[in-house]
Design a protein around this motif. Structure first.
Motif, PDB file in Angstrom:
ATOM      1  N   PHE A  90       9.130  -6.488   5.025  1.00  0.00           N
ATOM      2  CA  PHE A  90       7.772  -6.120   4.636  1.00  0.00           C
ATOM      3  C   PHE A  90       7.684  -6.017   3.114  1.00  0.00           C
ATOM      4  O   PHE A  90       6.737  -6.505   2.497  1.00  0.00           O
ATOM      5  CB  PHE A  90       7.354  -4.792   5.282  1.00  0.00           C
ATOM      6  CG  PHE A  90       5.949  -4.394   4.951  1.00  0.00           C
ATOM      7  CD1 PHE A  90       4.905  -4.768   5.772  1.00  0.00           C
ATOM      8  CD2 PHE A  90       5.661  -3.658   3.809  1.00  0.00           C
ATOM      9  CE1 PHE A  90       3.592  -4.424   5.462  1.00  0.00           C
ATOM     10  CE2 PHE A  90       4.365  -3.303   3.488  1.00  0.00           C
ATOM     11  CZ  PHE A  90       3.327  -3.682   4.317  1.00  0.00           C
ATOM     12  N   GLY A  91       8.671  -5.367   2.506  1.00  0.00           N
ATOM     13  CA  GLY A  91       8.677  -5.234   1.053  1.00  0.00           C
ATOM     14  C   GLY A  91       8.721  -6.568   0.343  1.00  0.00           C
ATOM     15  O   GLY A  91       8.080  -6.761  -0.685  1.00  0.00           O
ATOM     16  N   GLU A  92       9.473  -7.529   0.901  1.00  0.00           N
ATOM     17  CA  GLU A  92       9.612  -8.843   0.279  1.00  0.00           C
ATOM     18  C   GLU A  92       8.378  -9.717   0.490  1.00  0.00           C
ATOM     19  O   GLU A  92       7.947 -10.427  -0.407  1.00  0.00           O
ATOM     20  CB  GLU A  92      10.828  -9.570   0.856  1.00  0.00           C
ATOM     21  CG  GLU A  92      12.145  -8.926   0.515  1.00  0.00           C
ATOM     22  CD  GLU A  92      13.302  -9.511   1.324  1.00  0.00           C
ATOM     23  OE1 GLU A  92      13.088 -10.504   2.065  1.00  0.00           O
ATOM     24  OE2 GLU A  92      14.410  -8.963   1.231  1.00  0.00           O
ATOM     25  N   LYS A  93       7.820  -9.694   1.695  1.00  0.00           N
ATOM     26  CA  LYS A  93       6.791 -10.662   2.069  1.00  0.00           C
ATOM     27  C   LYS A  93       5.373 -10.090   2.134  1.00  0.00           C
ATOM     28  O   LYS A  93       4.422 -10.837   1.991  1.00  0.00           O
ATOM     29  CB  LYS A  93       7.115 -11.256   3.451  1.00  0.00           C
ATOM     30  CG  LYS A  93       8.468 -11.901   3.552  1.00  0.00           C
ATOM     31  CD  LYS A  93       8.452 -13.254   2.925  1.00  0.00           C
ATOM     32  CE  LYS A  93       9.782 -13.959   3.177  1.00  0.00           C
ATOM     33  NZ  LYS A  93       9.796 -15.303   2.707  1.00  0.00           N
ATOM     34  N   CYS A  94       5.233  -8.797   2.372  1.00  0.00           N
ATOM     35  CA  CYS A  94       3.907  -8.243   2.676  1.00  0.00           C
ATOM     36  C   CYS A  94       3.418  -7.199   1.676  1.00  0.00           C
ATOM     37  O   CYS A  94       2.222  -6.985   1.537  1.00  0.00           O
ATOM     38  CB  CYS A  94       3.924  -7.602   4.066  1.00  0.00           C
ATOM     39  SG  CYS A  94       4.663  -8.622   5.354  1.00  0.00           S
ATOM     40  N   GLY A  95       4.355  -6.538   1.007  1.00  0.00           N
ATOM     41  CA  GLY A  95       4.006  -5.410   0.148  1.00  0.00           C
ATOM     42  C   GLY A  95       3.176  -5.754  -1.059  1.00  0.00           C
ATOM     43  O   GLY A  95       2.533  -4.885  -1.647  1.00  0.00           O
ATOM     44  N   LEU A  96       3.155  -7.012  -1.439  1.00  0.00           N
ATOM     45  CA  LEU A  96       2.352  -7.406  -2.597  1.00  0.00           C
ATOM     46  C   LEU A  96       0.855  -7.317  -2.289  1.00  0.00           C
ATOM     47  O   LEU A  96       0.051  -7.004  -3.159  1.00  0.00           O
ATOM     48  CB  LEU A  96       2.715  -8.832  -3.017  1.00  0.00           C
ATOM     49  CG  LEU A  96       2.093  -9.331  -4.309  1.00  0.00           C
ATOM     50  CD1 LEU A  96       2.533  -8.470  -5.481  1.00  0.00           C
ATOM     51  CD2 LEU A  96       2.482 -10.775  -4.555  1.00  0.00           C
ATOM     52  N   CYS A  97       0.494  -7.558  -1.031  1.00  0.00           N
ATOM     53  CA  CYS A  97      -0.926  -7.559  -0.647  1.00  0.00           C
ATOM     54  C   CYS A  97      -1.360  -6.283   0.081  1.00  0.00           C
ATOM     55  O   CYS A  97      -2.509  -5.865  -0.041  1.00  0.00           O
ATOM     56  CB  CYS A  97      -1.224  -8.752   0.251  1.00  0.00           C
ATOM     57  SG  CYS A  97      -1.029 -10.340  -0.583  1.00  0.00           S
ATOM     58  N   HIS A  98      -0.468  -5.692   0.865  1.00  0.00           N
ATOM     59  CA  HIS A  98      -0.836  -4.558   1.716  1.00  0.00           C
ATOM     60  C   HIS A  98      -0.342  -3.234   1.159  1.00  0.00           C
ATOM     61  O   HIS A  98       0.706  -3.169   0.534  1.00  0.00           O
ATOM     62  CB  HIS A  98      -0.249  -4.739   3.124  1.00  0.00           C
ATOM     63  CG  HIS A  98      -0.820  -5.898   3.856  1.00  0.00           C
ATOM     64  ND1 HIS A  98      -2.056  -5.846   4.459  1.00  0.00           N
ATOM     65  CD2 HIS A  98      -0.335  -7.142   4.071  1.00  0.00           C
ATOM     66  CE1 HIS A  98      -2.301  -7.011   5.027  1.00  0.00           C
ATOM     67  NE2 HIS A  98      -1.279  -7.827   4.791  1.00  0.00           N
ATOM     68  N   THR A  99      -1.073  -2.174   1.448  1.00  0.00           N
ATOM     69  CA  THR A  99      -0.652  -0.818   1.126  1.00  0.00           C
ATOM     70  C   THR A  99      -0.026  -0.214   2.377  1.00  0.00           C
ATOM     71  O   THR A  99      -0.606  -0.271   3.459  1.00  0.00           O
ATOM     72  CB  THR A  99      -1.855   0.038   0.675  1.00  0.00           C
ATOM     73  OG1 THR A  99      -2.365  -0.523  -0.533  1.00  0.00           O
ATOM     74  CG2 THR A  99      -1.464   1.482   0.453  1.00  0.00           C
ATOM     75  N   LEU A 100       1.172   0.348   2.204  1.00  0.00           N
ATOM     76  CA  LEU A 100       1.872   1.046   3.277  1.00  0.00           C
ATOM     77  C   LEU A 100       2.808   2.041   2.615  1.00  0.00           C
ATOM     78  O   LEU A 100       3.787   1.652   1.973  1.00  0.00           O
ATOM     79  CB  LEU A 100       2.644   0.067   4.172  1.00  0.00           C
ATOM     80  CG  LEU A 100       3.355   0.674   5.377  1.00  0.00           C
ATOM     81  CD1 LEU A 100       2.341   1.310   6.344  1.00  0.00           C
ATOM     82  CD2 LEU A 100       4.168  -0.383   6.108  1.00  0.00           C
ATOM     83  N   ALA A 101       2.502   3.322   2.743  1.00  0.00           N
ATOM     84  CA  ALA A 101       3.245   4.362   2.042  1.00  0.00           C
ATOM     85  C   ALA A 101       4.727   4.346   2.389  1.00  0.00           C
ATOM     86  O   ALA A 101       5.575   4.535   1.527  1.00  0.00           O
ATOM     87  CB  ALA A 101       2.645   5.733   2.349  1.00  0.00           C
ATOM     88  N   ALA A 102       5.064   4.121   3.640  1.00  0.00           N
ATOM     89  CA  ALA A 102       6.458   4.165   4.071  1.00  0.00           C
ATOM     90  C   ALA A 102       7.298   3.061   3.444  1.00  0.00           C
ATOM     91  O   ALA A 102       8.519   3.151   3.431  1.00  0.00           O
ATOM     92  CB  ALA A 102       6.529   4.069   5.594  1.00  0.00           C
ATOM     93  N   ALA A 103       6.673   2.034   2.926  1.00  0.00           N
ATOM     94  CA  ALA A 103       7.382   0.939   2.272  1.00  0.00           C
ATOM     95  C   ALA A 103       7.171   0.972   0.761  1.00  0.00           C
ATOM     96  O   ALA A 103       7.564   0.040   0.058  1.00  0.00           O
ATOM     97  CB  ALA A 103       6.917  -0.396   2.833  1.00  0.00           C
ATOM     98  N   ASN A 104       6.536   2.017   0.264  1.00  0.00           N
ATOM     99  CA  ASN A 104       6.201   2.137  -1.167  1.00  0.00           C
ATOM    100  C   ASN A 104       5.411   0.920  -1.639  1.00  0.00           C
ATOM    101  O   ASN A 104       5.601   0.436  -2.743  1.00  0.00           O
ATOM    102  CB  ASN A 104       7.460   2.319  -2.017  1.00  0.00           C
ATOM    103  CG  ASN A 104       8.133   3.628  -1.763  1.00  0.00           C
ATOM    104  OD1 ASN A 104       7.482   4.625  -1.487  1.00  0.00           O
ATOM    105  ND2 ASN A 104       9.457   3.639  -1.828  1.00  0.00           N
ATOM    106  N   ALA A 105       4.540   0.410  -0.804  1.00  0.00           N
ATOM    107  CA  ALA A 105       3.732  -0.764  -1.122  1.00  0.00           C
ATOM    108  C   ALA A 105       2.310  -0.326  -1.444  1.00  0.00           C
ATOM    109  O   ALA A 105       1.722   0.464  -0.712  1.00  0.00           O
ATOM    110  CB  ALA A 105       3.717  -1.731   0.061  1.00  0.00           C
ATOM    111  N   VAL A 106       1.778  -0.850  -2.531  1.00  0.00           N
ATOM    112  CA  VAL A 106       0.427  -0.491  -2.958  1.00  0.00           C
ATOM    113  C   VAL A 106      -0.402  -1.730  -3.267  1.00  0.00           C
ATOM    114  O   VAL A 106      -1.093  -1.804  -4.271  1.00  0.00           O
ATOM    115  CB  VAL A 106       0.446   0.462  -4.179  1.00  0.00           C
ATOM    116  CG1 VAL A 106       0.965   1.820  -3.804  1.00  0.00           C
ATOM    117  CG2 VAL A 106       1.274  -0.132  -5.306  1.00  0.00           C
ATOM    118  N   GLY A 107      -0.334  -2.714  -2.374  1.00  0.00           N
ATOM    119  CA  GLY A 107      -1.125  -3.929  -2.542  1.00  0.00           C
ATOM    120  C   GLY A 107      -2.608  -3.625  -2.441  1.00  0.00           C
ATOM    121  O   GLY A 107      -3.026  -2.693  -1.757  1.00  0.00           O
TER     122      GLY A 107
END
Length: 173
Positions: A90-107
């Protein structure tokens, strides 16, 4: 903000020390006096202590609290090996666009998965078939968010692992 204040404090203390040393000794200083070496020694020790405190102790203090335990678990949610792998993907492929706190993603382009809280089946379906903003007549419904997601961003077992991870952690942090 605190690191900036401490950085500024270091230079203020150092500047005051140099100023006080110069003001006390004056232009010829206490070169000929016996008490001059004591003052210089005390100032040297003080400057050394300030350098050690600001140059070594503070960086250690800031780095001690900067640990990332994300591989072990997410909050209080224990992840299986497959879910941990899904988090990495998810961090490699999805985190750039999507926000998900558990993955530290703020897309900012795709939907915020913490708000949507999709099921495993919905995540897997969206990964497999993608998402179009203006779908042709008779095809899938329009997607949440502002972007377009291509099909098969992740495939096979990796897609299943991502779907398991997202459905387990979305909205939990």
């Amino acid at each position: 903000m605190l690191p900036v204040l401490l950085f500024a404090a270091f230079w203020v203390v150092l500047g005051l020390g140099v100023f006080l040393l110069g003001a006390r000794s004056g232009p010829g200083g206490a070169a000929g006096s016996d008490s001059g070496w004591r003052a210089r020694r005390a100032m040297g020790v003080t400057v050394a202590v300030v350098f050690v405190a600001f140059g070594i102790a503070l960086p250690i203090l800031f780095t001690v609290g900067n640990r990332n335990n994300a591989n072990a678990k997410v909050g209080v949610i224990h992840l299986t090996a497959a879910e941990k792998r899904g988090r990495e993907i998810f961090g490699e492929k999805c985190g750039l666009c999507h926000t998900l706190a558990a993955a530290n993603a703020v897309g900012k382009v795709g939907p915020n998965l913490d708000i949507v809280q999709p099921t495993e089946q919905l995540v897997l379906h969206t990964i497999q078939y993608g998402c179009l903003q203006n779908p042709p007549e008779g095809s899938q419904e329009a997607c949440l968010g502002q972007g377009t997601m291509p099909a098969d961003v992740v495939q096979g077992v990796d897609a299943t692992d991502v779907a398991k991870f997202v459905s387990k952690v979305a909205g939990q942090e």
